[in-house]
Write an enzyme that holds these catalytic residues in place. Structure first.
Site, PDB file in Angstrom:
ATOM      1  CD  GLN A 116     -57.145  79.755 -12.168  1.00  9.85           C
ATOM      2  OE1 GLN A 116     -56.584  80.734 -12.636  1.00  9.85           O
ATOM      3  NE2 GLN A 116     -58.135  79.137 -12.805  1.00  9.85           N
ATOM      4  CG  ASN A 117     -62.051  79.088  -6.991  1.00  6.54           C
ATOM      5  OD1 ASN A 117     -61.780  80.029  -7.738  1.00  6.54           O
ATOM      6  ND2 ASN A 117     -62.943  78.167  -7.309  1.00  6.54           N
TER       7      ASN A 117
ATOM      8  CG  HIS B 111     -54.283  81.853  -6.876  1.00  5.05           C
ATOM      9  ND1 HIS B 111     -55.281  82.171  -7.774  1.00  5.05           N
ATOM     10  CD2 HIS B 111     -53.153  81.713  -7.623  1.00  5.05           C
ATOM     11  CE1 HIS B 111     -54.784  82.219  -8.998  1.00  5.05           C
ATOM     12  NE2 HIS B 111     -53.492  81.944  -8.939  1.00  5.05           N
TER      13      HIS B 111
ATOM     14  CB  CYS C  97     -46.898  85.689  11.727  1.00  3.02           C
ATOM     15  SG  CYS C  97     -45.708  86.939  12.271  1.00  3.02           S
TER      16      CYS C  97
ATOM     17  CB  SER D 156     -62.040  84.095 -17.798  1.00  4.41           C
ATOM     18  OG  SER D 156     -61.216  84.728 -16.837  1.00  4.41           O
TER      19      SER D 156
ATOM     20  CG  ASN E 299     -65.793  79.765 -18.210  1.00  7.74           C
ATOM     21  OD1 ASN E 299     -66.031  79.753 -17.010  1.00  7.74           O
ATOM     22  ND2 ASN E 299     -65.573  80.897 -18.872  1.00  7.74           N
TER      23      ASN E 299
END
Length: 281
Positions: free
Chosen positions: A104-105, A122, A130, A225, A249
């Site tokens: 997700q980083n 992501h 552009c 999380s 975690n």
């Protein structure tokens, strides 16, 4: 036996039982590289409302604010180095344990550590696209163009207030005079190649990730999380398909109730010990 040793043994047993693993990583794995996380240990949001996808597209002032903050914040991401947890994930891939990393980083630290089978769910902060002609350019080129068009930025004091994903806490007034470069090819709007809040993850990334998880024995969540659905969906898939789910975690997560194994030792400590086969006090 210390708690870390107990959790190491549990993780070793988990991988022995489930040898084909998909890893899902979040901001917590990059915290040791100096990149800020979005949430506290309870999963609570730490900052003001982030820029939304629609706002970026439709408001020039929002783009001014984003690129001004990014001009100050990008160097920290650019210069960050992968840490022991990233390197351990790469080692586990080389050993054939981790078949795919879904991250997700947007910092590309998994790739810098040597991982090759990675889905940047992501997007990636190191390039710009552009919105007109879809051409990509390197983020560092954008940095140079921002500096050229806005020489006053270099005269300002670098603020303290680093935020996740190359953002920086700044008063809005500091961005009012920022000139945002346009695409050199077509004059279109330039946007970082990331999924802003409120945006959609490209379907092909999700499809590829789901297929890999369907073929795996287990899902291993590291440093997330899971408050955002884009990552949590894979925990739901694992549960629906009867696959094991391990979560590494320190703080609580949205998927704790679904977990087969819940580990709270910091990921750098635990994963480094896993690949080395020992625990360092």
């Amino acid at each position: 036996m210390s708690n870390t040793e107990q959790e190491l043994q549990q993780l070793q047993d988990f991988i022995t039982r489930y040898p084909r693993v998909v890893a899902l990583t979040g901001a917590g794995i990059s915290a040791g590289s100096g990149i800020a996380t979005y949430r506290d240990a309870a999963g609570r949001w730490l900052y003001s409302t982030p820029i939304q996808h629609r706002e970026f597209l439709h408001a020039a002032a929002v783009r001014q604010r984003y690129w001004t903050r990014s001009w100050f914040g990008w160097p920290a991401v650019r210069d960050a180095r992968s840490n022991a947890a990233h390197r351990a994930v790469a080692t586990l891939e080389q050993q054939g344990v981790i078949r795919l990393v879904i991250t997700q980083n947007v910092d590309r630290l998994h790739q810098r550590a040597g991982s090759s089978a990675v889905i940047d769910l992501h997007g990636r902060l190191d390039r710009v696209q552009c919105l007109g002609c879809a051409a990509f350019t390197d983020r560092e080129v954008m940095q140079q163009r921002l500096a050229h068009d806005n020489p006053h930025l270099a005269t300002l004091s670098i603020p303290r207030g680093q935020r996740p994903d190359g953002d920086m806490a700044l008063p809005d007034a500091m961005s009012a005079s920022t000139r945002v470069p346009a695409c050199e090819a077509c004059g279109g709007i330039l946007m970082p190649d990331v999924v802003f809040f409120g945006g959609s993850v490209p379907a092909e990334r999700v499809t590829k990730a789901r297929a890999a998880l369907a073929d795996a024995d287990a899902l291993l969540v590291i440093g997330s999380s899971l408050q955002v659905y884009s990552g949590f969906r894979f925990c739901r898939q694992a549960a629906a398909q009867g696959k094991a789910l391990a979560i590494v975690n320190p703080g609580q997560t949205r998927a704790d109730a679904l977990a087969t194994l819940r580990l709270k030792t910091p990921c750098e400590t635990l994963l480094n010990a896993l690949v080395r086969g020992n625990v360092t006090a």
